[in-house]
Design an enzyme around this catalytic site. Sequence first.
Site, PDB file in Angstrom:
ATOM      1  N   LYS A  13       0.835  -1.198   0.000  1.00 39.77           N
ATOM      2  CA  LYS A  13       0.000   0.000   0.000  1.00 39.77           C
ATOM      3  C   LYS A  13       0.880   1.262   0.000  1.00 39.77           C
ATOM      4  CE  LYS A  13      -3.679  -2.537  -0.105  1.00 39.77           C
ATOM      5  NZ  LYS A  13      -3.675  -3.764   0.557  1.00 39.77           N
TER       6      LYS A  13
HETATM    7  C1  LIG Z   1      -5.022  -4.723   0.874  1.00 40.86           C
HETATM    8  C2  LIG Z   1      -6.490  -4.595   0.835  1.00 40.86           C
HETATM    9  C3  LIG Z   1      -7.293  -4.950   1.930  1.00 40.86           C
HETATM   10  C4  LIG Z   1      -6.753  -5.641   3.130  1.00 40.86           C
HETATM   11  O1  LIG Z   1      -5.736  -4.973   3.750  1.00 40.86           O
HETATM   12  P1  LIG Z   1      -4.844  -5.742   4.863  1.00 40.86           P
HETATM   13  O2  LIG Z   1      -4.240  -4.627   5.618  1.00 40.86           O
HETATM   14  O3  LIG Z   1      -3.852  -6.545   4.098  1.00 40.86           O
HETATM   15  O4  LIG Z   1      -5.754  -6.585   5.665  1.00 40.86           O
HETATM   16  C5  LIG Z   1      -8.642  -4.690   1.861  1.00 40.86           C
HETATM   17  N1  LIG Z   1      -9.197  -4.150   0.768  1.00 40.86           N
HETATM   18  C6  LIG Z   1      -8.467  -3.827  -0.320  1.00 40.86           C
HETATM   19  C7  LIG Z   1      -9.144  -3.199  -1.490  1.00 40.86           C
HETATM   20  C8  LIG Z   1      -7.094  -4.064  -0.330  1.00 40.86           C
HETATM   21  O5  LIG Z   1      -6.373  -3.792  -1.412  1.00 40.86           O
END
Ligand SMILES: *Cc1c(COP(=O)(O)O)cnc(C)c1O
Length: 397
Positions: free
Chosen positions: A195
């Site tokens: 992210k």
């Molecule tokens: C990465 C992601 C998640 C989950 O995030 P985590 O922190 O890995 O649990 C949820 N929704 C979307 C759209 C994502 O890309």
Amino acid sequence: MEKPAIEGGKPTRENYLVFGKPYIQEEEINEVAKVLRSGWIGTGPLVRKFENLFKDYIGCKHAIALNSCTAALHLTLLSNDIGKGDEIITTSMTFAATVNVIENVNATPVFVDIENNSYNIDAEKIKEAINSKTKAIIPVHIGGLPCEMEKIYKLAKEHNLIVIEDAAHALGAKYKSKKIGSFGNPTCFSLSPTKNITAIEGGFVCSDDGDFCQILRISSQYGLNQNAWQRYHKERKDTYEIILPGYKYNLTDVNAAVGIQQLKRIDKTIEIKQKYAEMYSKEFENYELVELPPNKKERTHVWNYYSILLRLDKLKILRTDFINALHLENIGTGIHYRAIHQQYYYKNKYKFKHNLFKRTEFVSERVVSLPLQTSMSDEDLLDVVNAVKKILNYYAK
Ligand SMILES: *Cc1c(COP(=O)(O)O)cnc(C)c1O
């Protein structure tokens, strides 16, 4: 015509360009070392500091740090009493977590197709999916481009629905100059490694509702009314009480140490990503073998992913062939996303028909994310452009 590496040509690059490589600097490493030496590594003062910085950055009343965005979404559903018999409207063009959490609380996901001019849920089509069982809408700001929030809020208000934003890609993104997460409703962010900023792992729930946040916080630490820091330090009260059967979803100070440093650089990170997205779009603008990723007026796109569509109608290869060919040029890619309703568990459980969500299925077959990360250079980006064009030109019909 230049031969791609997969046909025996010379690879575009010598070293591998890893997709989504995180940008970790010495500050993060030093701060982690400090926490490890401090004698307190669990949830403590650094998590509180991180929550305050995050809250100020977003411009919301409360920000609760958790160990993932999946946990954030899960607890948000639970804390809103969503469960068996409830229907939740969302998109099939998303990551597994968005939909898995709906299943995990025994509610039913109801998909709506995406817009023709973006990869986001089509607000116009949400209305048809609403019925007496509908409890909430989970819009996902795919890639970091905000959804049509005004339309979604209007519908939610008319039908008395909760809006839970999956903003895993959208930290810092703005809808008409308002930051995502600042509208007051629960908004979930991710700090996982791919992210825009990371805490190694981590997530946040932002909201203006104090009561909801209090329940959510208690749920995140076993359902106890005091956390370990409070029990073992001067703030100590007699003992804790189990208020509800909670979960183990708290963030640690070690993660917070990384996240705080990353959050300090968020504006710079977004700026670099926007610059690279612009460079890509300029290079591919008049190139007929790909479609550019969506962007919209009155939005601040934060480009967690730069996802193009392959013009398969003009190519002799499929997406997998393209990805394999790019891999041999020493360039990594991602797919955001293969439609959820076409994947094993969901396909079997709900028996979705083919062509049910036309645009989602169209994008699902053609979308490819190219490397776009602060750790790359202009030369890296031009390597990607050259490699993409080399392969697609070679296999053009
Ligand atoms: C990465 C992601 C998640 C989950 O995030 P985590 O922190 O890995 O649990 C949820 N929704 C979307 C759209 C994502 O890309």
